[in-house]
Design an enzyme around this catalytic site. Structure first.
Site: not given
Ligand code: PMT
Length: 412
Positions: A210, A341
């Site tokens: 991604n 969560k």
């Molecule tokens: O890295 P940059 O270019 O600076 O961009 C920053 C960002 C947009 C990546 C960052 O600010 C951000 O939003 N990170 C989380 C991205 C994400 O995976 O979001 P999500 O809404 O899909 O996931 C929710 C949470 O679950 C996140 O804390 C993620 O780390 C966690 N997760 C998700 C999937 C997975 N399999 N395991 C996880 O732990």
């Protein structure tokens, strides 16, 4: 509490807002700072050096070629003397010169020579501020770690109304001090931060990933370190230099991220999941390069481990902070992740072509059980510092350094 830097070099450039700069000096001195004013030649057209001398109690410096002044404190010494450099007002012209690393007057040379943090408070006509040339310059400067304070919206000296006014002197002084007063709110804590993308291999040459650059997570790791924590940064593949003093564990896939985080959080006080971990991963990794055959190719994907949910389910568990990257319905989706969560806090951001990924700035909506706060567009490092302060406040409300109001939050 960390010492607030006391020696501030105030650069004044040639804009009408320079008439407010003596008040910036006064506000900084009220907060205990020593202020050395350096003016550009065009700033003299707006305010007399004598005014600054009177309010700062120090002789104003104006020229690279002033032999008497250089004999007292040469420009390199002056650059070393400064514990912070603030340019207020910073004109469009000066921002452009700063971007290009010019050293054609004393102030520009000092900015190039100093290792102190540099802050700029832009002031210009709204069209000049909105011009892509200025906006690009600002992005470049932010990317180099320069903090941009403002500008504000409102009526301008030219009679127009819009964004471009210099922030009021009291606000500049307040924000500068907030940035500089890095209180060790996480001293003695062990913090684990995840950052960057994961890569899910398809075969030896291809993977699914991604657009995460790791910038947000690395900024969070730096802010936690600055706040006195012992920091483990579990990083997916990114092209960033890790912040100093942080222990880095490099991983590639969601499975590796899962293993590394679960090991690191053992005994940790805080987990901050800023990584963009894959939700799905190929069910098989082909041992050889897949060959082109049919017109279509179907890959079977299976769920990857949810690292954040697993950390939140641990008992005992650290204080758990998730991120939510959304393209729509930011608050509703983030709130549902917070609740589903059972997180202690979630930092929600909009992602897409214009926001979130691979940029130096961002905006966050923080949600926690019983409250929320909006952190408007700012550099990722500044947002990370605010996030860290919020974490400290929520972990230990009575010991936190700043009240909820000071952090701009609201209780739901
Ligand atoms: O890295 P940059 O270019 O600076 O961009 C920053 C960002 C947009 C990546 C960052 O600010 C951000 O939003 N990170 C989380 C991205 C994400 O995976 O979001 P999500 O809404 O899909 O996931 C929710 C949470 O679950 C996140 O804390 C993620 O780390 C966690 N997760 C998700 C999937 C997975 N399999 N395991 C996880 O732990």
């Amino acid at each position: 509490m960390a010492e607030t830097p006391r020696r501030i070099l105030l650069g004044v450039t040639g804009g009408i807002a320079a008439y407010k700069s003596p008040d910036v000096v006064r506000r900084l001195r009220e907060r205990g700072a020593e202020v050395q004013v350096v003016m550009t030649p065009s700033a003299r057209e707006f305010v007399a050096p004598l005014t600054f001398q009177a309010v700062s109690g120090r002789e104003v410096r104006e020229s690279l070629w002033d032999a008497a002044a250089e004999a007292a404190m040469g420009h390199i010494e002056l650059a070393r003397w400064a514990e912070a450099v603030l340019i207020a007002p910073a004109t469009a012209e000066f921002l452009a010169r700063l971007t290009h690393g010019r050293a054609d007057d004393l102030l520009a040379t000092l900015c190039l020579a100093t290792t102190a943090p540099v802050f700029v408070a832009p002031a210009m006509n709204r069209a000049m501020w909105a011009n892509p040339a200025t906006q690009d310059n600002v992005k470049i400067l932010q990317g180099r770690g320069i903090t941009v304070l403002g500008p504000a919206r409102g009526e301008q000296a030219c009679g127009e109304v819009g964004e471009g006014r210099m922030l009021e002197p009291a606000e500049i002084a307040e924000r500068l001090m907030q940035h500089l007063t890095c209180e060790p709110v996480l001293a003695g804590s062990r913090v684990v931060v995840s950052a960057g993308p994961t890569r899910e291999r398809i075969d030896p040459v291809r993977y699914i990933s991604n657009r995460s650059s790791g910038k947000m997570g690395y900024a969070v790791a730096q802010a936690a370190r600055e706040a006195g924590a012992d920091v483990v940064l579990v990083s997916g593949p990114v092209a960033l230099t890790p912040p100093s003093g942080v222990h880095v564990v490099r991983v590639e896939s969601a499975a590796e991220m899962h293993a590394a985080v679960l090991q690191a959080v053992n005994g940790a006080d805080v987990y901050i999941g800023a990584a963009a971990v894959a939700d799905y991963t190929p069910s098989v990794i082909h041992p050889q390069k897949l060959k082109k055959q049919a017109d279509t190719l179907t890959l079977e994907l299976v769920r990857a481990p949810d690292v954040l949910a697993e950390v939140a389910a641990l008992r005992p568990r650290p204080f758990v902070v998730g991120f939510a990257a959304e393209t729509e319905q930011l608050e509703a989706y983030a709130r549902s992740k917070l609740e589903r969560k059972a997180l202690d806090l979630i930092a929600a951001n909009l992602v897409g072509d214009e926001t979130g990924f691979d940029r130096d700035d961002n905006a966050l909506l923080l949600l926690w059980p019983g409250g929320q706060a909006t952190l408007p567009q700012d550099s990722k490092l500044s947002l990370a510092r605010q996030l860290v302060r919020r974490i400290a406040l929520l972990r230990s409300p009575e010991q936190a350094p700043a009240g909820r109001e000071a952090l701009g939050g609201s209780l739901a």
